[in-house]
Each structure stands twice: as structure tokens, then as C-alpha cells.
Design a protein around this motif. Structure first.
Motif, PDB file in Angstrom:
ATOM      1  N   GLN A 218       0.799  -1.225   0.000  1.00 31.48           N
ATOM      2  CA  GLN A 218       0.000   0.000   0.000  1.00 31.48           C
ATOM      3  C   GLN A 218       0.835   1.280   0.000  1.00 31.48           C
ATOM      4  O   GLN A 218       0.283   2.370  -0.007  1.00 31.48           O
ATOM      5  CB  GLN A 218      -0.963   0.030   1.193  1.00 31.48           C
ATOM      6  N   VAL A 219       2.143   1.131   0.019  1.00 32.98           N
ATOM      7  CA  VAL A 219       3.037   2.285  -0.087  1.00 32.98           C
ATOM      8  C   VAL A 219       3.861   2.199  -1.364  1.00 32.98           C
ATOM      9  O   VAL A 219       4.063   3.186  -2.060  1.00 32.98           O
ATOM     10  CB  VAL A 219       3.969   2.391   1.143  1.00 32.98           C
ATOM     11  N   GLY A 220       4.296   0.977  -1.690  1.00 36.58           N
ATOM     12  CA  GLY A 220       5.097   0.765  -2.887  1.00 36.58           C
ATOM     13  C   GLY A 220       6.566   0.612  -2.566  1.00 36.58           C
ATOM     14  O   GLY A 220       6.975   0.606  -1.396  1.00 36.58           O
ATOM     15  N   PRO A 221       7.412   0.507  -3.569  1.00 40.51           N
ATOM     16  CA  PRO A 221       8.851   0.363  -3.344  1.00 40.51           C
ATOM     17  C   PRO A 221       9.438   1.619  -2.692  1.00 40.51           C
ATOM     18  O   PRO A 221       9.185   2.734  -3.133  1.00 40.51           O
ATOM     19  CB  PRO A 221       9.413   0.160  -4.754  1.00 40.51           C
ATOM     20  N   VAL A 222      10.216   1.400  -1.649  1.00 44.12           N
ATOM     21  CA  VAL A 222      10.879   2.504  -0.939  1.00 44.12           C
ATOM     22  C   VAL A 222      12.371   2.185  -0.859  1.00 44.12           C
ATOM     23  O   VAL A 222      12.761   1.157  -0.305  1.00 44.12           O
ATOM     24  CB  VAL A 222      10.308   2.691   0.479  1.00 44.12           C
ATOM     25  N   ALA A 223      13.193   3.040  -1.441  1.00 42.19           N
ATOM     26  CA  ALA A 223      14.644   2.869  -1.345  1.00 42.19           C
ATOM     27  C   ALA A 223      15.092   3.184   0.081  1.00 42.19           C
ATOM     28  O   ALA A 223      14.611   4.131   0.709  1.00 42.19           O
ATOM     29  CB  ALA A 223      15.352   3.773  -2.341  1.00 42.19           C
ATOM     30  N   LEU A 224      16.003   2.365   0.597  1.00 42.81           N
ATOM     31  CA  LEU A 224      16.486   2.533   1.963  1.00 42.81           C
ATOM     32  C   LEU A 224      18.010   2.484   1.973  1.00 42.81           C
ATOM     33  O   LEU A 224      18.613   1.558   1.420  1.00 42.81           O
ATOM     34  CB  LEU A 224      15.935   1.427   2.864  1.00 42.81           C
ATOM     35  N   VAL A 250      23.210   9.206  -1.650  1.00 46.49           N
ATOM     36  CA  VAL A 250      21.906   9.882  -1.617  1.00 46.49           C
ATOM     37  C   VAL A 250      21.602  10.498  -2.978  1.00 46.49           C
ATOM     38  O   VAL A 250      20.481  10.384  -3.499  1.00 46.49           O
ATOM     39  CB  VAL A 250      21.886  10.942  -0.503  1.00 46.49           C
ATOM     40  N   GLU A 251      22.585  11.162  -3.563  1.00 46.55           N
ATOM     41  CA  GLU A 251      22.381  11.793  -4.867  1.00 46.55           C
ATOM     42  C   GLU A 251      21.970  10.769  -5.916  1.00 46.55           C
ATOM     43  O   GLU A 251      21.165  11.070  -6.810  1.00 46.55           O
ATOM     44  CB  GLU A 251      23.661  12.504  -5.300  1.00 46.55           C
ATOM     45  N   ALA A 252      22.484   9.537  -5.788  1.00 44.34           N
ATOM     46  CA  ALA A 252      22.150   8.497  -6.760  1.00 44.34           C
ATOM     47  C   ALA A 252      20.748   7.937  -6.552  1.00 44.34           C
ATOM     48  O   ALA A 252      20.209   7.278  -7.439  1.00 44.34           O
ATOM     49  CB  ALA A 252      23.160   7.352  -6.677  1.00 44.34           C
ATOM     50  N   GLY A 253      20.142   8.219  -5.382  1.00 48.78           N
ATOM     51  CA  GLY A 253      18.828   7.657  -5.095  1.00 48.78           C
ATOM     52  C   GLY A 253      17.724   8.677  -4.982  1.00 48.78           C
ATOM     53  O   GLY A 253      16.664   8.395  -4.413  1.00 48.78           O
ATOM     54  N   LEU A 254      17.940   9.866  -5.522  1.00 45.02           N
ATOM     55  CA  LEU A 254      16.976  10.943  -5.347  1.00 45.02           C
ATOM     56  C   LEU A 254      15.744  10.823  -6.233  1.00 45.02           C
ATOM     57  O   LEU A 254      14.888  11.710  -6.198  1.00 45.02           O
ATOM     58  CB  LEU A 254      17.652  12.302  -5.581  1.00 45.02           C
ATOM     59  N   ASP A 255      15.656   9.753  -7.035  1.00 38.20           N
ATOM     60  CA  ASP A 255      14.426   9.568  -7.795  1.00 38.20           C
ATOM     61  C   ASP A 255      13.333   8.994  -6.913  1.00 38.20           C
ATOM     62  O   ASP A 255      12.205   8.848  -7.348  1.00 38.20           O
ATOM     63  CB  ASP A 255      14.661   8.677  -9.023  1.00 38.20           C
ATOM     64  N   GLY A 256      13.657   8.658  -5.645  1.00 34.11           N
ATOM     65  CA  GLY A 256      12.761   8.329  -4.538  1.00 34.11           C
ATOM     66  C   GLY A 256      11.652   7.347  -4.855  1.00 34.11           C
ATOM     67  O   GLY A 256      11.562   6.852  -5.961  1.00 34.11           O
ATOM     68  N   PRO A 257      10.815   7.074  -3.824  1.00 35.08           N
ATOM     69  CA  PRO A 257      10.910   7.536  -2.431  1.00 35.08           C
ATOM     70  C   PRO A 257      12.166   6.968  -1.745  1.00 35.08           C
ATOM     71  O   PRO A 257      12.568   5.844  -2.024  1.00 35.08           O
ATOM     72  CB  PRO A 257       9.644   6.999  -1.777  1.00 35.08           C
ATOM     73  N   LEU A 258      12.730   7.740  -0.830  1.00 38.10           N
ATOM     74  CA  LEU A 258      14.001   7.379  -0.220  1.00 38.10           C
ATOM     75  C   LEU A 258      13.972   7.638   1.282  1.00 38.10           C
ATOM     76  O   LEU A 258      13.524   8.693   1.737  1.00 38.10           O
ATOM     77  CB  LEU A 258      15.132   8.202  -0.848  1.00 38.10           C
ATOM     78  N   VAL A 259      14.466   6.642   2.044  1.00 38.59           N
ATOM     79  CA  VAL A 259      14.689   6.789   3.485  1.00 38.59           C
ATOM     80  C   VAL A 259      16.164   6.522   3.754  1.00 38.59           C
ATOM     81  O   VAL A 259      16.740   5.569   3.214  1.00 38.59           O
ATOM     82  CB  VAL A 259      13.837   5.802   4.304  1.00 38.59           C
ATOM     83  N   VAL A 260      16.767   7.359   4.570  1.00 39.72           N
ATOM     84  CA  VAL A 260      18.141   7.145   5.018  1.00 39.72           C
ATOM     85  C   VAL A 260      18.099   7.070   6.538  1.00 39.72           C
ATOM     86  O   VAL A 260      17.639   8.014   7.189  1.00 39.72           O
ATOM     87  CB  VAL A 260      19.079   8.278   4.566  1.00 39.72           C
ATOM     88  N   ASP A 314      12.919  11.741   1.851  1.00 35.45           N
ATOM     89  CA  ASP A 314      12.881  12.704   0.747  1.00 35.45           C
ATOM     90  C   ASP A 314      11.470  13.265   0.610  1.00 35.45           C
ATOM     91  O   ASP A 314      10.555  12.860   1.347  1.00 35.45           O
ATOM     92  CB  ASP A 314      13.385  12.046  -0.540  1.00 35.45           C
ATOM     93  N   PRO A 315      11.242  14.211  -0.302  1.00 30.51           N
ATOM     94  CA  PRO A 315       9.922  14.855  -0.393  1.00 30.51           C
ATOM     95  C   PRO A 315       8.770  13.920  -0.735  1.00 30.51           C
ATOM     96  O   PRO A 315       7.609  14.279  -0.517  1.00 30.51           O
ATOM     97  CB  PRO A 315      10.124  15.897  -1.499  1.00 30.51           C
ATOM     98  N   ALA A 316       9.059  12.738  -1.268  1.00 32.31           N
ATOM     99  CA  ALA A 316       7.979  11.801  -1.608  1.00 32.31           C
ATOM    100  C   ALA A 316       7.371  11.150  -0.365  1.00 32.31           C
ATOM    101  O   ALA A 316       6.309  10.530  -0.451  1.00 32.31           O
ATOM    102  CB  ALA A 316       8.495  10.717  -2.552  1.00 32.31           C
ATOM    103  N   LEU A 317       8.036  11.291   0.772  1.00 36.92           N
ATOM    104  CA  LEU A 317       7.596  10.631   2.002  1.00 36.92           C
ATOM    105  C   LEU A 317       7.361  11.662   3.105  1.00 36.92           C
ATOM    106  O   LEU A 317       7.886  12.769   3.077  1.00 36.92           O
ATOM    107  CB  LEU A 317       8.633   9.610   2.468  1.00 36.92           C
ATOM    108  N   ALA A 318       6.557  11.256   4.083  1.00 37.82           N
ATOM    109  CA  ALA A 318       6.304  12.071   5.267  1.00 37.82           C
ATOM    110  C   ALA A 318       6.362  11.168   6.487  1.00 37.82           C
ATOM    111  O   ALA A 318       6.384   9.943   6.371  1.00 37.82           O
ATOM    112  CB  ALA A 318       4.941  12.761   5.169  1.00 37.82           C
TER     113      ALA A 318
END
Length: 343
Positions: A218-224, A250-260, A314-318
Motif C-alpha cells: 500500500q506504499v510501494g517500493p521505498v529505497a532505503l 543519496v544523490e544516486a537515489g533521489l528519484d525516490g521515495p528514499l529513506v536514510v 525525501d519529499p515523496a515521504l512524510a
């Protein structure tokens, strides 16, 4: 006629207009205390504007938020001294400098106590990050802390801790992992209730770090990115170098959604964290208005002093919620965040 060397007195025998009265008791103490408090406040504020990259200065910069109470107390001392002073020009200038420094610090720190207007839309997932302090974290308490988590990032892990968690039924909740199976146990691990794909090790730093993708229902793929750059005590510039490597990941994963998530060994005022902020990442503490949420050192006679563990999105997530989680045996508090798609 006025005799040379004498002072003209006004009618009535009062003191002359240019007479400087004796210093009031305690005045020099107030001014000295204001300077003693204000100088480190000035240094810490300068470190926020001109972030240091060398190891020793980076250690000092971890205490940048402490400039707020230092400058606040300095301001109080100067206000009292100014009211009591006979000559006020120099004190007024010093007071103005402290006001400017304190204003800058408050402008940086106050937004962290105000919840952001970025809201979660739809389903959320729980993410726990914890430094286990060389694997000495109490396994039962780690298991309890992870009950509301769907994804767990553990750093400074040992094979013994993994074996203890497995014996307690850890894999019943977290069947998917990065770094715990298929060979030598990594010192940084990702566990998940949901499938993990595209997992790979990030560079060759002092600690293992991982990039993976979590397929969250229900959220989809999330890069971590599960991270643990070296602290400034490592020396030889490794703190700055490994943070530079993290920025590139981080710069390589900014196509998001991304959590660090993980132990960053840096506070939000450090230069590398400011760079991640400029890339669009925001800390969970910032988004929920948690304010200053220190995580280290934990389980000591003094409370935690600095916030070096983070969940960034990133901006795709809250972030809907953030809690600090105490666990015996480790010198860090864990962070449990509820993350979802942003509005």
C-alpha cells in the motif's frame, strides 16, 4: 572662575555632571560571566555558518545547539549589567552582538519544534533504527522495541546478537534481511517484514552500509540506505570522507521515495547534514516537530546530549510519528518512525 584641575559642581553641592561613580559591586563579575558564556556561543555559531571538516573541530560542532542556552545566559548577564552601568555604550554594543548571535541560533533551532505541514497520505510503515553498541544491546528489549516496526536497521551488530535474536523468534516477524544470512554477519543489518530487492553494500567505509529497496504494501517500493559513517574520533579525515560517500549515495537515489536511517555520527547542524538537507532530505524529528531529540549517550548517569541517530526522508515521504526508544546495554537510544507517502 574655575581653578585648573577642579571640577565645577552644580548648585546644591551635588556631583558634577562628568563624575564617574564607583563600580557597583558584582558589575565586573556580570560582564566577565557574559563574555565567558558568549565566546563559546560565538564559536559554535560560527561553526554553523562555516562548518568544519577536520575531526577535532567536528567534535566541537556536535554541540552547536548548546549555543542557545550559552547565549541566552550571556544576554541575561549583559541586561543586568547594562541596567546597573554608569557608562553603557560598550555594553550596549556587546549586547547587540549577543542578540544577533542568539537570533541566528533561534532561527536555526526553533523550526525543529514546529510540526511541518507535510502530511502522510494512506498507509504507513514502522522503521526502527538502533545502534546496538558492539552487539551488547539486550536482545529481549530489542525484540520488544521492534514490535511496531516493519523495517529495522541495526548497526554495530555481532553474530552473537543475531543468534540471540533468532533464538527469541526474531525471524518470525522479520523473514527478510540484508547482511545477516548467506555468509559472514555484517556489522550493519536490515531486517524487514516485506521483501528486499536490489541490495548492495555501499563503498568500503569503517562500518558496513547498505542500499536496498523495501516493497511496502500500500506504499510501494521505498529505497532505503542503512548508514553508519565513522565518527570524528576515527581520525585521518574519515568522518568527512565517509559522509562525502554517503552524500553521493543519496544523490544516486533521489528519484525516490528514499529513506536514510542509522547512526550518522553527526547532528543536523554539521556541514554534511546540511548538505543532505539541501538535497531535499528532512529528518523525522524536524517533520513531526519533535525538537531537540538527543540519542547519545544513553544509559549513563547524564541524559543523552546530542542527536546523532536519524531517520531522513525525501519529499515523496512524510512522517506521522517519531519516538525515542531506550534499550539496555547500548549507549544509543533507538528511533521508531512511522513513514508513509506525503501529501
Amino acid at each position: 572662575m574655575t581653578v585648573a584641575g577642579s571640577t565645577t559642581r552644580p548648585p546644591g553641592g551635588g556631583p558634577a555632571w562628568d563624575t564617574v561613580g564607583p563600580s557597583r559591586p558584582g558589575q565586573s563579575v556580570l560582564v566577565t560571566l557574559a563574555v565567558v558564556l558568549g565566546v563559546p556561543g560565538l564559536v559554535l555559531t560560527a561553526m554553523r555558518v562555516l562548518p568544519p571538516a577536520d575531526d577535532a573541530a567536528a567534535l566541537v560542532a556536535a554541540f552547536i545547539p548548546f549555543a542557545v542556552p550559552l547565549l541566552g545566559l550571556s544576554l541575561l548577564c549583559l541586561l543586568v549589567a547594562l541596567v546597573r552601568a554608569h557608562r553603557r555604550a560598550a555594553l550596549a554594543v556587546l549586547l547587540g552582538v549577543v542578540v544577533l548571535l542568539l537570533g541566528a541560533q533561534l532561527a536555526w533551532q526553533l523550526p525543529y519544534v514546529v510540526p511541518d505541514d507535510r502530511r502522510v497520505v494512506g498507509a504507513t510503515f514502522g522503521l526502527l533504527t538502533l545502534n546496538t553498541y558492539r552487539g551488547l544491546a539486550d536482545p529481549a528489549q530489542v525484540l520488544a522495541a521492534a514490535q511496531d516496526a516493519d523495517v529495522v536497521v541495526l548497526v554495530e551488530v555481532t553474530p552473537a546478537l543475531v543468534a540471540s535474536l533468532d533464538a527469541a523468534g526474531w525471524r518470525d516477524r522479520f523473514p527478510h534481511d540484508v547482511g545477516a544470512t548467506g555468509g559472514e554477519v555484517s556489522n550493519t543489518l536490515v531486517f524487514s517484514r516485506h521483501p528486499l530487492t536490489g541490495s548492495r553494500r555501499l563503498g568500503s567505509g569503517s562500518f558496513d552500509q547498505w542500499s536496498t529497496t523495501v516493497d511496502v504494501p500500500q506504499v510501494g517500493p521505498v529505497a532505503l540506505l542503512a548508514v553508519h559513517p565513522c565518527n570524528p574520533y576515527c581520525g585521518s579525515g574519515r568522518w568527512a570522507d565517509e559522509h562525502a560517500g554517503l552524500r553521493r549515495a543519496v544523490e544516486a537515489g533521489l528519484d525516490g521515495p528514499l529513506v536514510v536511517a542509522g547512526d550518522f555520527n553527526a547532528v543536523v547542524d554539521h556541514g554534511p547534514m546540511q548538505e543532505l538537507h539541501r538535497l531535499g532530505l528532512r529528518s523525522a524529528a524536524d517533520l513531526v516537530g519533535a525538537g531537540w531529540a538527543p540519542t547519545y549517550p544513553a544509559n549513563r548517569t547524564v541524559p543523552p546530549l546530542i542527536a546523532i541517530d536519524h531517520v531522513l526522508v525525501d519529499p515523496a515521504l512524510a512522517v506521522a510519528d517519531l519516538a525515542r526508544v531506550p534499550v539496555d546495554g547500548t549507549d544509543h537510544l533507538g528511533l521508531l518512525a512511522r513513514v508513509g507517502r506525503s501529501s
